[in-house]
Design a protein around this motif. Sequence first.
Motif, short mmCIF file in Angstrom:
data_model
loop_
_atom_site.label_atom_id
_atom_site.label_comp_id
_atom_site.label_asym_id
_atom_site.label_seq_id
_atom_site.Cartn_x
_atom_site.Cartn_y
_atom_site.Cartn_z
N THR A 346 1.51 103.69 -93.15
CA THR A 346 2.67 102.95 -92.62
C THR A 346 3.00 103.43 -91.21
O THR A 346 3.22 102.62 -90.30
N LEU A 347 2.99 104.75 -91.01
CA LEU A 347 3.24 105.26 -89.65
C LEU A 347 2.18 104.73 -88.68
O LEU A 347 2.48 104.36 -87.54
N SER A 360 14.71 100.28 -91.76
CA SER A 360 13.92 100.97 -92.78
C SER A 360 14.82 101.47 -93.90
O SER A 360 15.97 101.83 -93.67
N LEU A 390 9.84 108.19 -90.31
CA LEU A 390 9.62 106.80 -89.87
C LEU A 390 10.68 106.41 -88.82
O LEU A 390 10.36 105.82 -87.79
#
Length: 469
Positions: A346-347, A360, A390
């Motif tokens: 995801t990062l 988020s 994140l």
Amino acid sequence: MSRIDTKPQTPSKRVFIKTYGCQMNVYDSDRMADALAPHGYAPTQQIADADLVLLNTCHIREKASEKVFSELGRLKELQGEKRAMGGDLMIGVAGCVAQAEGEEIARRAPVVDLVFGPQAYHRLPVMLEQAAARRHLHPSLKRAVVDTDFPEEDKFAHLPAARREVTLARGLTAFLTVQEGCDKFCSFCVVPYTRGAEVSRPVAQVLDEARRLVDAGVREITLLGQNVNAYHGLDAAGRDVGLGELAHLLAEISGLERLRYTTSHPRDMDDALIAAHRDLPLLMPYLHLPVQSGSDRILKAMNRKHTRAQYLALIERIRTARPDMALSGDFIVGFPGETDADFEDTLAIIREVGYASAYSFKYSTRPGTPGASLDGQVDEAVKTERLHRLQDLVAGQMQAFNASMVGRTLPVLIERPGREPGQLGGRSPYLQAVHFDGPAELIGAIHPVEIVGISTNSLEGRLAGSVAA
Ligand code: 5AD
Ligand code: SF4
């Protein structure tokens, strides 16, 4: 189109509407105010002055949902105080918590007079009359009026339009709901259950509402839908019109300067809509296109119906059509089964895309959704740590995006006086707040502003003579 008589009565009562959650609720709260206006209710910003309080609720995550019950506790006290002074207070719960929990709300919080879902707003005046009649019953017999049906009739055709002055007072930018509901069934999400199946408003109804907004001074419209780019409205000939074509039709309205839409699903970004971004200058270069996760394994478990590679290829096509497109996204951390490696994916996708902004969330288990019964629920501390990482990454990207504007001259829709005297505030095409000194007569115009600096959440500018790309 049938419309309720909108001739205003002299307001004798006050309604305070508290809005939780997404922009669709903001739009709906205004529609509720419009539905009540012909019945003598004027909006108030002071809860203590209200005869009626409506909570327009959000059910998307547990925290949002639970807020309603703490607020109802406070309202019970306020009602007690008002009654002690010889007054009274009616209390209604609207929105997605109302839709999802219905009678249960009245059982948990007997102080509530009305519970009604997003499809029942046009019936609000009738429900209020019913609730008022029930007030004269003995407390042991008193029950809330509950309406969580999905009616056959089109609520939009029955909701009165806002009066011109009301629209004007709401500002130069307006929301316009064109689509409701969702057929995607992401495994974490309650929306398909609370808002029902995807429904699009007919083209003529949308154009009619847009024209009325523009006539009242609105310069920028944001089309809303839980899945707005799944819009498929019918035109007068019964032909199916997608969002790209709708944007073309809206572009013909003289006086409408800017158009946005939210929220979109990657699967519904069709060629016509992407081409509209290339062809229509009024379609702003800012797109909210959630991906939720960068891991194929998690995307599959989330039932997102697309892979990481498909999302990236789509972004590529969009940027080919509109090279300066700024992107924003939604991300969920700690979906059941999410490993460190999934989270790193995801990062990585965030680094690859480069977002101008993002929302988020920690995964929140929602009863009744498939995600709730999955194994591998992630520890709260792990979710918190992932969310912080994140958000740090996204904050850096947002900062870099804002910094990249310094030295450029952007067309700014000047919306309001700024915080300091002599200051004005507006928005860039990329939805950034911009502040600069200038005369109040410019409010309502789109004017070039040279960006000279950035602060935490906005750009600092100075009025310029011309717009450079
Ligand atoms: N938990 C956490 N976030 C959620 N969202 C939707 N459902 C959940 C959930 N159960 C987020 C998604 C969606 C946004 C509106 O809210 O990221 O895009
Ligand atoms: Fe929820 Fe997915 Fe539908 Fe968005 S697309 S409303 S996240 S089910």
